[in-house]
Design a protein around this motif. Sequence first.
Motif, mmCIF file in Angstrom:
data_model
loop_
_atom_site.group_PDB
_atom_site.id
_atom_site.type_symbol
_atom_site.label_atom_id
_atom_site.label_comp_id
_atom_site.label_asym_id
_atom_site.label_seq_id
_atom_site.Cartn_x
_atom_site.Cartn_y
_atom_site.Cartn_z
ATOM 1 N N MET A 80 48.058 44.182 46.170
ATOM 2 C CA MET A 80 46.886 44.975 45.800
ATOM 3 C C MET A 80 45.912 44.079 45.038
ATOM 4 N N PRO A 81 44.606 44.395 45.105
ATOM 5 C CA PRO A 81 43.645 43.625 44.313
ATOM 6 C C PRO A 81 43.751 43.995 42.835
ATOM 7 N N ILE A 82 44.137 43.037 42.030
ATOM 8 C CA ILE A 82 44.329 43.252 40.597
ATOM 9 C C ILE A 82 43.377 42.327 39.841
ATOM 10 N N VAL A 83 42.675 42.888 38.866
ATOM 11 C CA VAL A 83 41.659 42.154 38.111
ATOM 12 C C VAL A 83 42.054 42.157 36.637
ATOM 13 N N LYS A 84 42.102 40.967 36.035
ATOM 14 C CA LYS A 84 42.305 40.858 34.593
ATOM 15 C C LYS A 84 40.918 40.743 33.977
ATOM 16 N N ALA A 85 40.622 41.643 33.045
ATOM 17 C CA ALA A 85 39.283 41.667 32.464
ATOM 18 C C ALA A 85 39.351 42.009 30.981
ATOM 19 N N LYS A 86 38.320 41.597 30.273
ATOM 20 C CA LYS A 86 38.191 41.932 28.858
ATOM 21 C C LYS A 86 37.268 43.132 28.774
ATOM 22 N N VAL A 87 37.839 44.270 28.388
ATOM 23 C CA VAL A 87 37.086 45.507 28.226
ATOM 24 C C VAL A 87 36.986 45.753 26.733
ATOM 25 N N GLY A 88 35.793 45.552 26.196
ATOM 26 C CA GLY A 88 35.638 45.656 24.745
ATOM 27 C C GLY A 88 36.408 44.520 24.096
ATOM 28 N N PRO A 89 37.215 44.810 23.083
ATOM 29 C CA PRO A 89 37.948 43.740 22.405
ATOM 30 C C PRO A 89 39.306 43.392 23.033
ATOM 31 N N GLN A 90 39.765 44.189 23.998
ATOM 32 C CA GLN A 90 41.112 43.940 24.512
ATOM 33 C C GLN A 90 41.099 43.510 25.979
ATOM 34 N N ILE A 91 42.110 42.739 26.352
ATOM 35 C CA ILE A 91 42.269 42.276 27.726
ATOM 36 C C ILE A 91 43.175 43.258 28.451
ATOM 37 N N THR A 92 42.704 43.769 29.600
ATOM 38 C CA THR A 92 43.464 44.753 30.362
ATOM 39 C C THR A 92 43.557 44.332 31.812
ATOM 40 N N THR A 93 44.495 44.940 32.507
ATOM 41 C CA THR A 93 44.658 44.740 33.933
ATOM 42 C C THR A 93 44.078 45.951 34.645
ATOM 43 N N LEU A 94 43.202 45.710 35.606
ATOM 44 C CA LEU A 94 42.527 46.777 36.332
ATOM 45 C C LEU A 94 42.821 46.666 37.817
ATOM 46 N N MET A 95 42.651 47.785 38.516
ATOM 47 C CA MET A 95 42.837 47.818 39.964
ATOM 48 C C MET A 95 41.515 48.238 40.599
ATOM 49 N N CYS A 96 41.303 47.844 41.872
ATOM 50 C CA CYS A 96 40.068 48.216 42.556
ATOM 51 C C CYS A 96 40.274 48.161 44.070
ATOM 52 N N ASP A 97 39.224 48.533 44.807
ATOM 53 C CA ASP A 97 39.238 48.437 46.264
ATOM 54 C C ASP A 97 38.894 47.013 46.686
ATOM 55 N N LYS A 98 39.127 46.736 47.961
ATOM 56 C CA LYS A 98 38.867 45.394 48.485
ATOM 57 C C LYS A 98 37.385 45.041 48.431
ATOM 58 N N THR A 99 36.498 45.991 48.731
ATOM 59 C CA THR A 99 35.065 45.692 48.723
ATOM 60 C C THR A 99 34.581 45.338 47.321
ATOM 61 N N ILE A 100 35.084 46.044 46.333
ATOM 62 C CA ILE A 100 34.714 45.761 44.949
ATOM 63 C C ILE A 100 35.324 44.436 44.517
ATOM 64 N N TYR A 101 36.565 44.193 44.921
ATOM 65 C CA TYR A 101 37.256 42.946 44.585
ATOM 66 C C TYR A 101 36.481 41.746 45.109
ATOM 67 N N ASP A 102 35.974 41.843 46.339
ATOM 68 C CA ASP A 102 35.229 40.738 46.926
ATOM 69 C C ASP A 102 33.915 40.485 46.197
ATOM 70 N N ALA A 103 33.290 41.528 45.655
ATOM 71 C CA ALA A 103 31.990 41.383 44.999
ATOM 72 C C ALA A 103 32.103 40.934 43.541
ATOM 73 N N LEU A 104 33.259 41.095 42.917
ATOM 74 C CA LEU A 104 33.429 40.686 41.521
ATOM 75 C C LEU A 104 33.418 39.168 41.417
ATOM 76 N N VAL A 105 32.740 38.665 40.390
ATOM 77 C CA VAL A 105 32.650 37.231 40.159
ATOM 78 C C VAL A 105 33.458 36.902 38.908
ATOM 79 N N VAL A 106 34.320 35.895 39.015
ATOM 80 C CA VAL A 106 35.162 35.491 37.888
ATOM 81 C C VAL A 106 34.300 34.798 36.840
ATOM 82 N N LYS A 107 34.641 35.014 35.581
ATOM 83 C CA LYS A 107 33.962 34.444 34.415
ATOM 84 C C LYS A 107 32.533 34.956 34.261
ATOM 85 N N LYS A 108 32.298 36.204 34.664
ATOM 86 C CA LYS A 108 30.991 36.836 34.500
ATOM 87 C C LYS A 108 31.178 38.226 33.906
ATOM 88 N N THR A 109 30.156 38.711 33.217
ATOM 89 C CA THR A 109 30.152 40.074 32.700
ATOM 90 C C THR A 109 29.470 40.970 33.719
#
Length: 152
Positions: A80-109
């Motif tokens: 599954m597409p799994i995204v590690k992201a900083k949401v506010g002050p904490q680091i969380t693991t998030l899930m998403c669809d393939k289309t969203i996963y492809d559009a997300l850019v690493v090291k960007k807000t």
Amino acid sequence: MQFGDIVIIIAVVVVIVLAVMYHFGKKNYAKNLEAQAFINQYKTITPIFVIDKKYEKPTPQNLPKMIYEKLPKTAHMRKMPIVKAKVGPQITTLMCDKTIYDALVVKKTVKVELAGIYISRIVGLNLEDKKKKTFGQKVSLWLRKQQDKQRS
């Protein structure tokens, strides 16, 4: 056995298979409606900083234990597409669809709509323009834009 008997047996088997597929399709459709209602009820727009994104099988190490236990057995076996992201002050693991996963850019807000740990949409970004397209898809998109211009 005659040819007519074989045809009747095959027809009965096909009807049974179609009935079973219809039943499970109807059941899955109801589950999808329920999940979409949940997502629409609890979605919030939140800026996240994408640290890492991977396709991997869900495990208790990369997902919260409570979420991992609620996943269906079939989800435990597929990647599954799994995204590690900083949401506010904490680091969380998030899930998403393939289309969203492809559009997300690493090291960007990025501003996204979050419903729990599920990314439902990227706000302010047209996914159709961002994903890679073949030449034929580019031409059809250009033609569609030209037709829209002529209509208005």
